[in-house]
Scaffold this active site. Structure first.
Site, short mmCIF file in Angstrom:
data_model
loop_
_atom_site.label_atom_id
_atom_site.label_comp_id
_atom_site.label_asym_id
_atom_site.label_seq_id
_atom_site.Cartn_x
_atom_site.Cartn_y
_atom_site.Cartn_z
N PRO A 122 0.97 -1.33 -0.38
CA PRO A 122 -0.05 0.44 -0.27
C PRO A 122 0.08 1.46 0.20
CG PRO A 122 -0.53 -1.29 2.20
CD PRO A 122 0.38 -1.71 1.00
N GLU A 139 1.11 -6.60 6.84
CA GLU A 139 1.96 -5.52 8.17
C GLU A 139 2.94 -5.40 7.67
OE1 GLU A 139 0.22 -9.59 10.13
OE2 GLU A 139 -0.02 -8.55 8.02
N ARG A 141 -3.65 -7.65 -20.84
CA ARG A 141 -5.33 -7.61 -22.21
C ARG A 141 -4.51 -6.64 -22.72
NH1 ARG A 141 -9.26 -4.27 -21.34
NH2 ARG A 141 -10.30 -5.33 -22.16
N ASP A 153 -10.17 1.74 -24.93
CA ASP A 153 -10.47 1.60 -23.91
C ASP A 153 -11.17 2.85 -23.26
OD1 ASP A 153 -11.45 -1.41 -23.65
OD2 ASP A 153 -10.20 -1.91 -22.78
CL1 6GU Z 1 -0.63 -3.45 -3.11
N1 6GU Z 1 -1.17 -3.89 -0.83
C1 6GU Z 1 -1.94 -4.56 0.07
N2 6GU Z 1 -1.55 -5.05 1.65
N3 6GU Z 1 -2.82 -3.49 0.39
C2 6GU Z 1 -3.61 -2.67 -0.90
C3 6GU Z 1 -3.32 -2.66 -2.02
C4 6GU Z 1 -1.39 -4.00 -2.16
N4 6GU Z 1 -2.93 -1.74 -3.11
C5 6GU Z 1 -3.97 -1.74 -2.61
N5 6GU Z 1 -4.49 -1.86 -1.24
#
Ligand code: 6GU
Length: 248
Positions: free
Chosen positions: A87, A114, A152, A167
């Site tokens: 994230p 984590e 794709r 698209d």
């Molecule tokens: Cl790549 N990993 C995690 N754990 N949560 C996320 C993510 C990735 N992308 C958005 N939320």
């Protein structure tokens, strides 16, 4: 293209990669996808891949040794993108999908939410990607999302030559409405222009609908879209007062 995915849950990838566009792209030899179980590179008898954080606190952290060993075994001497899914990564967009689709190989490391030992980020990963501002339990679903969006784009993957270039997002606009038979369903008729046989009018209607829908739903995209002077006139008529991108 070859895509390698390192994960503690390889079983999660089976059905998504065995259906639809990805399945056909694999069968056609356009993409070769391998998933690897990180536990195969764990060295202790319990096959440990995570450990408690130094300094205390909750959650488990992915250990560096199995991940370094796995990546080194999978990629041999080659310089390839080693993408940590986290994230904290840069946000995945259609532009990033296009960039990844230009490589011959990709290696994804699925981090758990984590966290991973910082030395993986600093000394192993060449890129870090997130698929959006929300929390997933691990990088696995992100790896599936990115693989789908990239595969794709590979020439021949769609099997119909209305290429991915048209698209939503690839054009910088959302697509307008689509209709198929019947021409009237429960009293709801399709727009007359679509059965007129007048190709130029259909094209104009579609373009205006795409502009209208983008204005209604994602006006932020209009500031970045590639637009003609006609598009801009239509948008002003529709009430868009915001900026347009510089022309290139
Ligand atoms: Cl790549 N990993 C995690 N754990 N949560 C996320 C993510 C990735 N992308 C958005 N939320």
């Amino acid at each position: 293209m070859r895509i390698d995915i390192l994960t503690i849950f390889p079983e999660m990838f089976q059905s998504p990669f065995d259906a639809s566009i990805i399945k056909r792209a694999r069968e056609k030899g356009l993409v070769d996808i391998h998933t690897y179980n990180l536990r195969d590179w764990a060295t202790d008898k319990h096959k440990t891949t995570d450990d408690t954080p130094y300094g205390g606190g909750g959650g488990m952290i992915m250990k560096p040794e199995p991940i370094f060993a796995a990546v080194e075994a999978i990629k041999d001497e080659e310089e390839i993108p080693i993408i940590l899914l986290t994230p904290q990564g840069r946000l995945f967009t259609q532009e990033v999908a296009e960039e990844l689709a230009r490589h011959d190989r990709l290696l994804f490391i699925c981090g758990r939410y984590e966290g991973v030992d910082e030395r993986i980020r600093q000394h192993l990963a060449t890129d870090e990607i997130s698929i959006g501002d929300y929390v997933l339990s691990g990088g696995e679903l992100a790896a599936m999302v990115i693989t789908d969006a990239v595969v794709r784009l590979l020439p021949g993957a769609l099997g119909y030559e209305r290429a991915a270039a048209e698209d939503s997002h690839a054009t910088g606009l959302l697509e307008g409405p689509h209709y198929t038979r019947p021409p009237e369903f429960r009293g709801w008729a399709i727009p007359e222009v679509l059965t007129s046989g007048h190709h130029a009018k259909v094209a104009e209607w579609r373009r205006r609908q795409a502009l209208k829908r983008t204005l209604e739903r994602r006006p932020d995209m209009l500031a970045r879209a590639r637009l003609s002077s006609q598009d801009k006139r239509w948008l002003r008529e529709m009430g868009y007062a915001g900026p347009f991108a510089e022309e290139d």
